[in-house]
Design a protein around this motif. Sequence first.
Motif, short mmCIF file in Angstrom:
data_model
loop_
_atom_site.label_atom_id
_atom_site.label_comp_id
_atom_site.label_asym_id
_atom_site.label_seq_id
_atom_site.Cartn_x
_atom_site.Cartn_y
_atom_site.Cartn_z
N UNK A 160 16.61 51.48 29.92
CA UNK A 160 15.44 52.29 29.78
C UNK A 160 14.53 51.28 29.14
N UNK A 161 13.27 51.39 29.92
CA UNK A 161 12.20 50.74 29.28
C UNK A 161 11.04 51.72 28.88
N UNK A 162 10.11 51.33 27.92
CA UNK A 162 9.46 52.30 27.20
C UNK A 162 8.14 51.87 27.11
N UNK A 163 7.12 52.60 27.83
CA UNK A 163 5.59 52.47 27.46
C UNK A 163 5.33 53.29 26.30
N UNK A 164 4.82 52.60 25.48
CA UNK A 164 4.31 53.11 24.15
C UNK A 164 2.93 54.23 24.15
N UNK A 165 2.43 54.81 23.29
CA UNK A 165 1.38 55.38 23.50
C UNK A 165 0.17 54.60 23.26
N UNK A 166 0.49 53.56 22.32
CA UNK A 166 -0.67 52.56 22.09
C UNK A 166 0.10 51.14 22.01
N UNK A 167 -0.25 50.21 22.97
CA UNK A 167 0.35 49.12 22.85
C UNK A 167 -0.58 47.89 22.63
N UNK A 168 -0.14 46.85 22.00
CA UNK A 168 -0.98 45.82 21.77
C UNK A 168 -0.27 44.49 22.26
N UNK A 226 12.71 54.96 32.88
CA UNK A 226 11.37 54.44 32.45
C UNK A 226 10.57 55.51 31.73
N UNK A 227 10.29 55.21 30.55
CA UNK A 227 9.60 56.19 29.57
C UNK A 227 8.18 55.70 29.52
N UNK A 228 7.26 56.71 29.78
CA UNK A 228 5.86 56.30 29.49
C UNK A 228 5.26 57.68 28.76
N UNK A 229 4.75 57.04 27.67
CA UNK A 229 4.22 57.97 26.50
C UNK A 229 2.50 57.95 26.80
N UNK A 230 2.08 59.00 27.30
CA UNK A 230 0.77 59.06 27.41
C UNK A 230 0.02 57.81 28.58
N UNK A 231 0.55 57.55 29.53
CA UNK A 231 0.44 56.10 30.23
C UNK A 231 -0.80 56.15 30.68
N UNK A 232 -1.61 57.32 31.06
CA UNK A 232 -3.12 56.92 31.89
C UNK A 232 -3.93 57.72 31.30
N UNK A 233 -3.77 58.02 29.79
CA UNK A 233 -5.22 58.80 29.44
C UNK A 233 -6.31 58.15 29.43
N UNK A 234 -6.37 56.58 29.80
CA UNK A 234 -7.67 55.87 29.87
C UNK A 234 -8.40 55.88 31.14
#
Length: 291
Positions: free
Chosen positions: A114-122, A191-199
């Motif tokens: 499992x991979x994760x895209x966090x809500x905010x990433x830097x 694959x987990x995506x937390x709010x991946x496209x809000x922008x």
Amino acid sequence: MSLDTGNGQAVDRDKVVRFHEVSFYFCDLPDDDTGEIEAAGTVNQVFTQLDLELPSGMLSVVGENGIGKSTLLMLAGARLIPTNGRVTLFGRDTNEFAEAHQRPELEEERNRLVSVIYQNMEFETNESIGTLLEAVAEMGNFGGSSDEFLSELRSALELDPVLNKRMQELSKGQLQRAVIAFSLLYGSHLVIMDEPVFALEQPQKERTFEYLLDYSRRSGTSIYYSAHDLDLTQKYSDTMLLLQKNDAPLIGPTSQIYTRDNLEQAFQAPLDTLYRRDYLYREMLMHTLKR
Ligand SMILES: Nc1ncnc2c1ncn2[C@@H]1O[C@H](COP(=O)(O)OP(=O)(O)OP(=O)(O)O)[C@@H](O)[C@H]1O
Ligand SMILES: [Mg+2]
């Protein structure tokens, strides 16, 4: 269908994630960490005795701000470990991965599942997006030609114009598209995506999610995501998980869960104001990120 989960055991690919009587709370422990909950500064109980079975395919997590969407996704993705109860991921207790941040081989084993895209990433790197994409493609686990998949992703996620740029030089929307490409290239089973496209702008959100749904179906990769854009969650998910404040979550085929009654009950608000909230939430996130 079965797959190797990294410890040599072949398990059912359809049993993606299960929550077994899961309770979870955040708590700020005092400096002299006594380990006693009563001594903690603040205890924030997010889930109590939650039982859930999350299927394969594309799953959207929906619910009001602060209800626990990110927490649930991080528990499913073995980035948070339950306070009580257990979460199984392709049959493996996520507690096995509790030390992943200190043990690189365990971290990689977990990330393959499992991979994760966090809500905010830097990110801090001086490599160009093109170089980074090639590097991730090389370690990828998706089977088939990495060159072909890479060019498919570059086109689907509209990345060609930014290949020579560095992460820090990207707009928030460009960064989100690049991160989605990285996550798919890495080739985890979930694959987990937390709010991946809000922008992203609306048409770009649609194109991205059209691609993700198609990719999930073709490849057998499960994708779990949260998004405040209700239309999007309805159009692009096989299963919907609707978190409710005073009741157990609702889960089922999206067409059955996404009803006016269910949404108004979960959000405790009329449907037309929910659509307005989508817009305000995006504005708020964009504003926070610009500071
Ligand atoms: N690191 C933390 N420490 C303490 N409390 C936290 C932490 N992260 C989240 N919480 C609390 O846990 C609850 C669930 O938060 P979570 O971020 O999972 O909600 P969410 O549904 O993803 O919200 P949003 O719609 O804003 O993304 C909230 O009450 C939040 O205040
Ligand atoms: Mg969240």
